[in-house]
Scaffold this motif. Structure first.
Motif, short mmCIF file in Angstrom:
data_model
loop_
_atom_site.label_atom_id
_atom_site.label_comp_id
_atom_site.label_asym_id
_atom_site.label_seq_id
_atom_site.Cartn_x
_atom_site.Cartn_y
_atom_site.Cartn_z
N ALA A 1 0.93 -1.20 0.17
CA ALA A 1 -0.02 -0.14 -0.12
C ALA A 1 0.88 1.38 0.08
O ALA A 1 0.66 2.40 -0.49
CB ALA A 1 -1.06 0.00 1.13
N ASP A 2 2.17 1.25 0.71
CA ASP A 2 2.89 2.44 0.86
C ASP A 2 3.67 2.54 -0.36
O ASP A 2 3.86 3.59 -0.84
CB ASP A 2 3.75 2.27 2.08
N THR A 3 4.06 1.40 -1.08
CA THR A 3 4.76 1.54 -2.23
C THR A 3 4.26 2.19 -3.20
O THR A 3 4.53 3.04 -4.04
CB THR A 3 5.15 0.00 -2.55
N GLN B 1 3.67 19.27 -2.34
CA GLN B 1 3.48 19.48 -1.04
C GLN B 1 2.46 18.93 -0.29
O GLN B 1 2.57 18.75 0.82
CB GLN B 1 3.40 21.03 -1.11
N GLY B 2 1.43 18.70 -1.01
CA GLY B 2 0.14 18.05 -0.66
C GLY B 2 0.31 16.58 -0.36
O GLY B 2 0.28 16.25 0.65
N TYR B 3 1.08 16.05 -1.15
CA TYR B 3 1.66 14.73 -0.98
C TYR B 3 2.60 14.36 0.16
O TYR B 3 2.34 13.43 1.07
CB TYR B 3 2.53 14.10 -2.27
N ALA B 4 3.70 15.58 0.31
CA ALA B 4 4.35 15.41 1.50
C ALA B 4 3.71 15.38 3.01
O ALA B 4 3.94 14.59 3.90
CB ALA B 4 5.56 16.54 1.58
N ALA B 5 2.50 16.33 2.96
CA ALA B 5 1.98 16.63 4.16
C ALA B 5 1.06 15.20 4.36
O ALA B 5 1.00 14.59 5.41
CB ALA B 5 0.84 17.67 3.96
N ARG C 1 0.56 9.94 7.64
CA ARG C 1 0.58 8.45 7.78
C ARG C 1 1.65 7.92 8.34
O ARG C 1 2.05 6.71 8.40
CB ARG C 1 0.39 8.07 6.32
N GLY C 2 2.66 8.87 8.88
CA GLY C 2 3.77 8.38 9.83
C GLY C 2 4.88 8.12 9.09
O GLY C 2 5.81 7.47 9.43
N ARG C 3 5.16 8.63 7.75
CA ARG C 3 6.11 8.33 6.99
C ARG C 3 7.22 9.47 6.80
O ARG C 3 6.68 10.67 6.89
CB ARG C 3 6.07 7.98 5.63
N ASP C 4 8.25 9.37 6.88
CA ASP C 4 9.53 10.44 6.89
C ASP C 4 9.20 11.51 7.78
O ASP C 4 9.73 12.78 7.49
CB ASP C 4 9.48 10.84 5.28
N GLU C 5 8.80 11.37 8.85
CA GLU C 5 8.88 12.70 10.01
C GLU C 5 10.43 13.06 10.30
O GLU C 5 10.72 14.31 10.40
CB GLU C 5 8.43 12.08 11.38
N GLY D 1 18.21 -3.23 3.80
CA GLY D 1 16.90 -3.31 4.59
C GLY D 1 16.18 -2.08 3.96
O GLY D 1 15.85 -1.55 3.04
N ASN D 2 14.96 -2.00 4.76
CA ASN D 2 13.94 -1.28 4.37
C ASN D 2 14.36 0.26 4.87
O ASN D 2 14.72 0.79 6.04
CB ASN D 2 12.83 -1.39 5.43
N ALA D 3 14.46 1.25 3.58
CA ALA D 3 15.08 2.25 3.84
C ALA D 3 14.39 3.35 4.75
O ALA D 3 14.77 4.06 5.61
CB ALA D 3 15.03 2.98 2.47
N ALA D 4 12.98 3.31 4.87
CA ALA D 4 12.08 4.29 5.70
C ALA D 4 12.47 3.77 7.28
O ALA D 4 12.45 4.65 8.19
CB ALA D 4 10.65 4.14 5.14
N ASP D 5 12.25 2.53 7.40
CA ASP D 5 12.86 2.18 8.87
C ASP D 5 14.04 2.55 9.28
O ASP D 5 14.19 2.80 10.36
CB ASP D 5 12.49 0.64 9.10
N THR D 6 14.91 2.35 8.51
CA THR D 6 16.32 2.67 8.70
C THR D 6 16.58 4.22 9.11
O THR D 6 16.98 4.68 9.90
CB THR D 6 17.46 2.25 7.74
N LEU D 7 15.70 5.01 8.34
CA LEU D 7 15.77 6.39 8.31
C LEU D 7 15.34 6.96 9.83
O LEU D 7 16.00 7.57 10.53
CB LEU D 7 15.01 6.90 7.32
#
Length: 236
Positions: A18-20, A113-117, A122-126, A222-228
Motif C-alpha cells: 500500500a505504501d509503495t 507539497q500536498g503529497y508530503a503532508a 501517515r507516519g512516513r518520513d517524520e 533493509g527497509n530504507a524508511a525504517d532505517t531512516l
C-alpha cells in the motif's frame, strides 16, 4: 530520489504494498518536476547562446555596413543580415516551450507539497521533515516553495522577451543596431540571471536532500524508511 530531486522519502525498498504505490507516485512526480525545471534552464541557455550568435553577426554586419565613401552599403551586409535574422529567430524558438515546462514543474511541486503532508500524516518520513526544519529550510514545503518562486520569476522573464520578438525583428530589418543592443541587453541579462538562480536553487535543494539522507539514513540495506527512522531516533 532523483539526482537533483527534492522528494522527501527514500526509494521504496521493501515497503508494504500500500505504501509503495503512494511512494512511487511521489517519486515520479518529483522526477517530472525536476526534469521540467532543468528543461526550462536548458531552454534559456540555448536562447542566450543563439542571441550571442546574433550579436556576432550584427557586429560583422556593422563592420561592413559603411562603404569607403561613408554611405550605407546595403549589399555588403545582406549576407550577414540573413545570419542575423536566422539566429535571432532561433533565440525565440528555443523559448517556445519554456512556459509549458515551467507551468508543469510548478504544478508538480504544488502537488508534491500536498503529497508530503499526507505522507507525514501517515507516519512516513517524520525524520526527514524534522531534519529539514533543523537546517532552516522550512521543511519540504519550504524547499518546494523556494523552487516555485524561482520558476515563476523565470516565467516572467521569458514572457517579457517573447513579447519583444516582433519589435526586435523590425529593428534589425531597419539596420538600427544601436537600438537593438539597447533594447535587448537588460532583459537578456535578466533572463540569464533568473535561469542561473533557478539552477542554483535546484542544486542547493538537492544537496540539502542528499545531506539529510546520508546523515540519518543508510539506504544500502533493509527497509530504507525504517532505517531512516531508527537513525534519527538515535540522533535524538
Amino acid at each position: 530520489m532523483g539526482v537533483l530531486g527534492l522528494h522527501n522519502e527514500c526509494p521504496p525498498t521493501n515497503y508494504a504494498a500500500a505504501d509503495t504505490a503512494d511512494i512511487v507516485k511521489g517519486l515520479v512526480s518529483d522526477a517530472v518536476a525536476t526534469g521540467e525545471t532543468l528543461r526550462s534552464v536548458r531552454d534559456c541557455m540555448e536562447a542566450l547562446a543563439n542571441l550571442d550568435d546574433t550579436v556576432r553577426h550584427v557586429v560583422e554586419a556593422s563592420a561592413g555596413a559603411v562603404g569607403p565613401d561613408g554611405t550605407f552599403d546595403r549589399a555588403a551586409v545582406s549576407e550577414q543580415m540573413a545570419n542575423v535574422l536566422k539566429t535571432y529567430s532561433q533565440t525565440f524558438r528555443a523559448l517556445d516551450g519554456t512556459v509549458t515546462h515551467i507551468d508543469r514543474a510548478v504544478m508538480e511541486y504544488v502537488e508534491l507539497q500536498g503529497y508530503a503532508a499526507t505522507a507525514l500524516a501517515r507516519g512516513r518520513d517524520e525524520c526527514y521533515e524534522n531534519r529539514l526544519v533543523q537546517l532552516g529550510e522550512g521543511g519540504f514545503a519550504g524547499m518546494a516553495q523556494a523552487r516555485i518562486a524561482h520558476l515563476r520569476k523565470l516565467r516572467v522573464r521569458v514572457q517579457l522577451l517573447q513579447r519583444m520578438e516582433a519589435l526586435g525583428e523590425e529593428i534589425l530589418n531597419g539596420y538600427d543596431f544601436n537600438a537593438f543592443f539597447m533594447m535587448f541587453m537588460q532583459p537578456m541579462r535578466d533572463l540569464g540571471v533568473a535561469a542561473q538562480d533557478l539552477y542554483n536553487e535546484t542544486v542547493r535543494g538537492a544537496l540539502v536532500a542528499y545531506d539529510t539522507l546520508v546523515r540519518v539514513c543508510d539506504i544500502r540495506t533493509g527497509n530504507a524508511a525504517d532505517t531512516l527512522r531508527r537513525e534519527m531516533a538515535d540522533v535524538h
